[in-house]
Design an enzyme around this catalytic site. Structure first.
Site, PDB file in Angstrom:
ATOM      1  N   ARG A 120       0.850  -1.198   0.000  1.00  0.00           N
ATOM      2  CA  ARG A 120       0.000   0.000   0.000  1.00  0.00           C
ATOM      3  C   ARG A 120       0.883   1.245   0.000  1.00  0.00           C
ATOM      4  O   ARG A 120       0.582   2.240  -0.637  1.00  0.00           O
ATOM      5  CB  ARG A 120      -0.949   0.012   1.209  1.00  0.00           C
ATOM      6  CG  ARG A 120      -1.700   1.336   1.320  1.00  0.00           C
ATOM      7  CD  ARG A 120      -2.778   1.379   2.383  1.00  0.00           C
ATOM      8  NE  ARG A 120      -2.511   0.629   3.575  1.00  0.00           N
ATOM      9  CZ  ARG A 120      -1.658   0.987   4.543  1.00  0.00           C
ATOM     10  NH1 ARG A 120      -0.946   2.104   4.443  1.00  0.00           N
ATOM     11  NH2 ARG A 120      -1.507   0.224   5.602  1.00  0.00           N
ATOM     12  N   TYR A 169     -17.014  16.481 -15.776  1.00  0.00           N
ATOM     13  CA  TYR A 169     -17.331  15.051 -15.716  1.00  0.00           C
ATOM     14  C   TYR A 169     -18.323  14.787 -14.584  1.00  0.00           C
ATOM     15  O   TYR A 169     -18.157  15.265 -13.462  1.00  0.00           O
ATOM     16  CB  TYR A 169     -16.038  14.257 -15.520  1.00  0.00           C
ATOM     17  CG  TYR A 169     -16.245  12.817 -15.108  1.00  0.00           C
ATOM     18  CD1 TYR A 169     -17.096  11.973 -15.822  1.00  0.00           C
ATOM     19  CD2 TYR A 169     -15.590  12.305 -13.995  1.00  0.00           C
ATOM     20  CE1 TYR A 169     -17.285  10.658 -15.432  1.00  0.00           C
ATOM     21  CE2 TYR A 169     -15.767  10.985 -13.602  1.00  0.00           C
ATOM     22  CZ  TYR A 169     -16.626  10.170 -14.322  1.00  0.00           C
ATOM     23  OH  TYR A 169     -16.817   8.875 -13.933  1.00  0.00           O
ATOM     24  N   ASP A 190      -7.638  18.655 -14.861  1.00  0.00           N
ATOM     25  CA  ASP A 190      -7.913  17.277 -15.271  1.00  0.00           C
ATOM     26  C   ASP A 190      -7.546  17.188 -16.748  1.00  0.00           C
ATOM     27  O   ASP A 190      -8.233  17.738 -17.602  1.00  0.00           O
ATOM     28  CB  ASP A 190      -9.394  16.948 -15.037  1.00  0.00           C
ATOM     29  CG  ASP A 190      -9.749  15.523 -15.425  1.00  0.00           C
ATOM     30  OD1 ASP A 190      -9.013  14.909 -16.225  1.00  0.00           O
ATOM     31  OD2 ASP A 190     -10.782  15.020 -14.951  1.00  0.00           O
ATOM     32  N   LYS A 211      -8.279   6.004 -19.312  1.00  0.00           N
ATOM     33  CA  LYS A 211      -8.604   6.475 -20.649  1.00  0.00           C
ATOM     34  C   LYS A 211      -7.403   6.378 -21.591  1.00  0.00           C
ATOM     35  O   LYS A 211      -6.925   5.285 -21.855  1.00  0.00           O
ATOM     36  CB  LYS A 211      -9.169   7.895 -20.549  1.00  0.00           C
ATOM     37  CG  LYS A 211     -10.225   8.080 -19.439  1.00  0.00           C
ATOM     38  CD  LYS A 211     -11.422   7.162 -19.554  1.00  0.00           C
ATOM     39  CE  LYS A 211     -12.612   7.528 -18.692  1.00  0.00           C
ATOM     40  NZ  LYS A 211     -12.436   7.546 -17.239  1.00  0.00           N
TER      41      LYS A 211
END
Length: 390
Positions: free
Chosen positions: A56, A109, A181, A206
């Protein structure tokens, strides 16, 4: 194992994408960064380890990805997350406190809007939205409590172009940070940090991953801002696994050649769609009459692979169109090698209340195309078949 940046930012984009942070594995000589499928690391004595103690907190495959992402955006540091929204959450939760405000574009978004409205609004964060795509429009909604301006460019799904340098100037004038973004453009087409932005955020799902087979996110920026976000990344734990990191890293290697084809295909289709008798409006920044065309030409190295459009027949025509494509799959997401078709009102932006969504121009007649890298003649034929005149 640590990955050293043996290919500095002076190298070309594709060279960095293929090599930075991705030296041969010192243990075996493996040319490709291994998938370190381990949760923990054996220590010689308490605190004596080889840079990793728990996955982690850090994993060599993730380190390679984070190093490469920073190099592509030409930022000091990169952090990888389990999704784009996990990356966004880390930015909001680290930089902001209850009582602070965000200034954001209304064209946003749907998942980001939902995160701000349903998660961070109850937490004590206020977001002010502007319908304007200009720096003056953002300045008009800034208050003494505004700590962050959050933008997309091109925006999702109306493909507005926002002037990153101008908005960065407004943010810094008012003592706020600018986060961009950069998912729609990718670092190949646009590097916001070089234009004055403080942070860059990606859904690596993406274009960076590029093959519709992984969910991931990233934040890139200066060490001063990334260090507290890195603390949050470990403390809150929204990290990608090593296989997800490997898939995004694999995607990065072909990002430049894929983006060239996405852009070529999209401009060809947009230029053709504008003249089609069934099409009422085309949103694509590569078209000379697009409102943001000149800014896009200045701050981008290409106009991207995303097109939105409205048909003359309105909602019934849009519904019919969605049932008639064969190559364009009706699906959420974007940026994969295959072409996708999305109906924002019921898919990507369904989390925005109908009245707010429609006021922003995202009505039931809007269609969004993620133009893939197939042969453009086949994509054109597919759209031609789906567009019914009259």
């Amino acid at each position: 194992m640590t990955h050293h940046n043996s290919h500095p930012n002076s190298s070309g984009f594709s060279t960095r994408a293929i090599h930075t942070g991705q030296d041969a594995d010192p243990a075996t000589g493996a040319t490709v960064v291994p998938i370190y499928a381990t949760s923990t690391y054996t220590q010689a004595a308490p605190g004596q380890h080889k840079g990793y103690d728990y996955s982690r907190s850090g994993n060599p495959t993730r380190t390679a990805l984070e190093t490469a992402l920073a190099a592509l955006e030409e930022g000091e540091c990169g952090l990888a997350f389990a999704s784009g929204l996990a990356a966004s959450t880390a930015v909001f939760a680290t930089l902001l406190r209850p009582g602070d405000e965000i200034a954001a574009s209304a064209d946003l978004y749907g998942g980001t809007f939902r995160l701000l409205d349903k998660v961070f609004k109850p937490w004590g964060l206020t977001t002010r939205f502007t319908d304007s795509s200009t720096a003056a429009g953002f300045e008009a909604i800034i208050t003494a409590k505004t700590k962050l301006i959050w933008i997309e460019t091109p925006t999702n799904p109306l493909l507005q172009i926002l002037d990153i340098a101008a908005i960065a100037g407004i943010a810094h004038k008012h003592g706020a940070k600018l986060a961009v973004d950069n998912t729609f453009a990718s670092p190949y087409l646009q590097q916001p940090l070089k234009l004055g932005a403080d942070l860059v955020i990606h859904s690596t799902t993406k274009y960076l991953g590029g093959h519709s087979d992984v969910i991931g996110g990233a934040v890139v920026g200066p060490k001063e801002l990334l260090d507290p976000i890195k603390f949050y990344q470990n403390a809150a734990g929204g990290v990608p696994g090593p296989f997800d990191s490997y898939l995004v890293l694999r995607g990065l290697k072909t990002l430049a050649v894929r983006m060239d084809r996405h852009c070529d295909n999209a401009i060809a289709l947009a230029s053709w769609l504008v003249k089609h008798p069934a099409v009422a409006k085309v949103y694509y920044p590569g078209l000379p009459d697009h409102q943001g065309h000149s800014i896009a030409a200045k701050q981008m190295h290409g106009f991207g692979g995303m097109i939105s459009m409205k048909l003359h027949g309105g909602i019934p025509a849009a519904r019919q169109f969605m049932t008639r494509t064969r190559l364009f799959s009706l699906a959420e997401s974007l940026g994969g090698v295959e072409s996708l078709l999305c109906h924002p009102a019921t898919m990507t932006h369904a989390s925005i209340p109908k009245d707010i969504r429609e006021a922003r121009g995202v009505d039931d007649g809007l269609l969004r195309l993620s133009v893939g890298i197939e042969d453009v003649a086949d994509l054109k034929a597919d759209l031609e078949h789906a567009l019914v005149v009259g």
